[in-house]
Design an enzyme around this catalytic site. Structure first.
Site, PDB file in Angstrom:
ATOM      1  N   ASP A 133     -25.222  21.499   4.101  1.00 17.77           N
ATOM      2  CA  ASP A 133     -24.294  20.665   3.769  1.00 17.77           C
ATOM      3  C   ASP A 133     -23.098  20.478   4.275  1.00 17.77           C
ATOM      4  O   ASP A 133     -22.549  21.509   4.988  1.00 17.77           O
ATOM      5  CB  ASP A 133     -24.355  20.787   2.050  1.00 17.77           C
ATOM      6  CG  ASP A 133     -23.726  19.798   1.364  1.00 17.77           C
ATOM      7  OD1 ASP A 133     -23.956  18.556   1.795  1.00 17.77           O
ATOM      8  OD2 ASP A 133     -22.767  19.764   0.484  1.00 17.77           O
ATOM      9  N   SER A 134     -22.526  19.567   4.064  1.00 19.38           N
ATOM     10  CA  SER A 134     -21.039  19.251   4.469  1.00 19.38           C
ATOM     11  C   SER A 134     -20.249  20.222   3.908  1.00 19.38           C
ATOM     12  O   SER A 134     -19.192  20.603   4.309  1.00 19.38           O
ATOM     13  CB  SER A 134     -20.661  17.758   4.192  1.00 19.38           C
ATOM     14  OG  SER A 134     -20.508  17.534   2.993  1.00 19.38           O
ATOM     15  N   CYS A 171     -28.055  17.294   2.215  1.00 19.37           N
ATOM     16  CA  CYS A 171     -26.950  16.516   2.165  1.00 19.37           C
ATOM     17  C   CYS A 171     -27.475  14.991   2.298  1.00 19.37           C
ATOM     18  O   CYS A 171     -28.051  15.000   3.229  1.00 19.37           O
ATOM     19  CB  CYS A 171     -26.044  16.766   3.144  1.00 19.37           C
ATOM     20  SG  CYS A 171     -24.431  15.644   3.498  1.00 19.37           S
ATOM     21  N   GLU A 201     -14.931  18.671  -4.480  1.00 21.71           N
ATOM     22  CA  GLU A 201     -14.537  19.874  -3.627  1.00 21.71           C
ATOM     23  C   GLU A 201     -13.015  20.357  -3.869  1.00 21.71           C
ATOM     24  O   GLU A 201     -12.607  21.493  -3.616  1.00 21.71           O
ATOM     25  CB  GLU A 201     -14.420  19.209  -2.126  1.00 21.71           C
ATOM     26  CG  GLU A 201     -15.963  19.055  -1.486  1.00 21.71           C
ATOM     27  CD  GLU A 201     -16.352  20.234  -0.798  1.00 21.71           C
ATOM     28  OE1 GLU A 201     -15.791  20.754  -0.182  1.00 21.71           O
ATOM     29  OE2 GLU A 201     -17.870  19.939  -1.038  1.00 21.71           O
ATOM     30  N   CYS A 203     -26.407  12.550  -4.172  1.00 21.35           N
ATOM     31  CA  CYS A 203     -25.622  13.248  -3.416  1.00 21.35           C
ATOM     32  C   CYS A 203     -25.470  14.591  -3.996  1.00 21.35           C
ATOM     33  O   CYS A 203     -25.486  14.722  -5.477  1.00 21.35           O
ATOM     34  CB  CYS A 203     -24.218  12.627  -3.659  1.00 21.35           C
ATOM     35  SG  CYS A 203     -22.652  13.916  -2.961  1.00 21.35           S
ATOM     36  N   HIS A 227     -23.522  16.870  -4.392  1.00 22.29           N
ATOM     37  CA  HIS A 227     -22.422  17.417  -5.099  1.00 22.29           C
ATOM     38  C   HIS A 227     -22.513  17.045  -6.668  1.00 22.29           C
ATOM     39  O   HIS A 227     -21.671  17.695  -7.625  1.00 22.29           O
ATOM     40  CB  HIS A 227     -21.035  16.836  -4.629  1.00 22.29           C
ATOM     41  CG  HIS A 227     -20.655  17.604  -3.274  1.00 22.29           C
ATOM     42  ND1 HIS A 227     -21.247  17.540  -1.917  1.00 22.29           N
ATOM     43  CD2 HIS A 227     -19.605  18.288  -2.921  1.00 22.29           C
ATOM     44  CE1 HIS A 227     -20.405  18.160  -1.154  1.00 22.29           C
ATOM     45  NE2 HIS A 227     -19.504  18.561  -1.619  1.00 22.29           N
TER      46      HIS A 227
HETATM   47  N1  DGL Z   1     -23.375  16.393  -0.646  1.00 21.69           N
HETATM   48  C1  DGL Z   1     -23.149  15.331   0.330  1.00 21.69           C
HETATM   49  C2  DGL Z   1     -24.320  14.368   0.177  1.00 21.69           C
HETATM   50  O1  DGL Z   1     -25.236  14.809  -0.667  1.00 21.69           O
HETATM   51  C3  DGL Z   1     -21.985  15.088   0.288  1.00 21.69           C
HETATM   52  C4  DGL Z   1     -21.161  14.171   1.261  1.00 21.69           C
HETATM   53  C5  DGL Z   1     -19.843  14.187   1.799  1.00 21.69           C
HETATM   54  O2  DGL Z   1     -19.495  15.346   2.390  1.00 21.69           O
HETATM   55  O3  DGL Z   1     -19.125  13.366   1.388  1.00 21.69           O
HETATM   56  O4  DGL Z   1     -24.138  13.252   0.412  1.00 21.69           O
END
Ligand code: DGL
Length: 279
Positions: free
Chosen positions: A11-12, A74, A159, A193, A195
Site C-alpha cells: 500500500d501507499s 491499494c 495518515e 480505499c 484506509h
Molecule cells: N489505501 C489507498 C487506496 O486504497 C490510499 C491511497 C492514497 O495513498 O491516497 O486507495
C-alpha cells in the site's frame, strides 16, 4: 522474521494493513511481507505516471525479496498501475510472478448486496477519475448503477491520526451527503480505499439507516483464497511458515506507532531504501 517466497502486500501507507489483517486471519499459514510506501504517501491525488512509477518500483522490490505473488492492497495503485504492470512489465521482468489488485474481487461481488440496483463507491480522487470501478462492475453486473464520490481529505486525515477528531466529521458528512445526492436509491456502499475502515464508525453515523457498508479486507482475503485454490502452481511456490515482515520507506518509529490501529496488533517494522535498483 525474514522468510523466503512470502506473499507481498503493498500500500501507499498504512491502509493495506486493514487488508493484511483479514488475509492473515483467513490464510495464516503463509509468509507475508508488507510494504508501506509511507515516504511518498498519499498516492490518491498523484498523476497516472507517478503512481505507476512508484508502484512498479515497489513491485520490483517485492520480487527482489523472493515474492512470487504481490497483492496491491491499494485501490489507487490497482486503478492506475496494475494493468500496465501485468501487461507490459511482468512479461519482461518476472514472467512467472503475479501481481493482483483489490478492485476486481470487490467488483465481482458488490452487486450481490444491492436490492435497489444502486451502489456507491467512496474512493480517492485517482481511483474515481480512473473509472475503474464502473468499468469492472459493469463486466459482472451490467444493470447496476454505480455512483462515485472522491474523498481527497480522508487519507491525509487518517495518515495524520486526525480521523477521530471533530474536524474529520466535517469531511465525512460532506462526502456522504454528496454521494447520497448523486444516487438517493443507493443501498450498498463500498469503502474503495483500504484506509477508510478506520473511518467506518463515522461513515456509518452519517449514512442513511439501512444502507449496507462493505469494506474490502474480507472480500480480498476470500478472493486470494480462491485464487490460490485455482492456481496450485502458484500456491506451491508460496512459503508456509507463518512468517510476517513489515517494511516501510519512511521512519520505523512512526510506522510502529501507527500500524497497530490498522493491523489490530503491535508491529515491528524495518526501513527499506528504494533508491537501489532491483531489476
Ligand atoms: N489505501 C489507498 C487506496 O486504497 C490510499 C491511497 C492514497 O495513498 O491516497 O486507495
Amino acid at each position: 522474521m525474514p522468510t523466503t517466497h512470502p506473499i507481498g502486500v503493498f500500500d501507499s501507507g498504512y491502509g493495506g494493513l486493514t487488508v493484511l489483517r483479514s488475509i492473515t486471519k483467513r490464510l495464516p499459514q503463509y509468509d507475508y511481507i508488507y510494504l508501506g510506501d509511507n515516504a511518498r504517501t498519499p498516492y490518491g491525488n498523484r498523476s497516472f505516471e507517478t503512481v505507476y512509477h512508484y508502484t512498479l518500483e515497489c513491485v520490483q522490490w517485492f520480487f527482489s525479496q523472493g515474492c512470487p505473488l504481490v497483492i496491491l492492497a491499494c485501490n489507487t495503485a490497482s486503478a492506475k498501475a496494475l494493468r500496465t504492470i501485468q501487461q507490459k512489465d511482468l512479461p519482461r521482468i518476472a514472467p512467472d510472478n503475479r501481481v493482483l489488485g483489490v478492485i476486481r474481487p470487490s467488483a465481482e461481488i458488490i452487486g450481490n448486496f444491492s436490492e435497489s440496483g444502486h451502489v456507491g463507491i467512496l474512493a480517492t480522487q485517482g481511483t474515481v477519475a480512473s473509472e475503474s470501478y464502473p468499468m469492472e462492475i459493469g463486466k459482472f453486473f451490467p444493470q447496476l448503477h454505480v455512483h462515485q464520490e472522491a474523498c481527497p481529505m480522508w487519507v491525509p486525515l487518517i495518515e495524520n491520526n486526525e480521523h477521530q477528531t471533530h474536524g474529520a466529521d466535517f469531511f465525512v458528512k460532506k462526502h456522504i451527503k454528496s454521494l447520497m445526492e448523486k444516487g438517493e436509491m443507493i443501498d450498498t456502499v463500498l469503502l474503495a480505499c483500504t484506509h477508510y475502515p478506520l473511518l467506518q464508525e463515522k461513515i456509518e453515523e452519517y449514512l442513511p439507516v439501512g444502507v449496507k457498508l462493505l469494506s474490502q479486507g474480507d472480500i480480498v482475503a476470500d478472493g486470494l483464497a480462491d485464487y490460490l485454490n485455482r492456481h496450485p502452481e502458484m500456491e506451491s511456490r508460496c512459503a508456509r511458515n507463518g512468517g510476517r515482515r513489515f517494511c516501510t520507506t519512511d521512519s520505523v518509529q512512526d510506522f510502529d506507532n501507527h500500524a497497530s490501529s490498522f493491523f489490530g496488533e503491535p508491529v515491528r517494522s524495518e526501513h527499506i531504501d528504494l533508491s537501489q535498483k532491483f531489476d
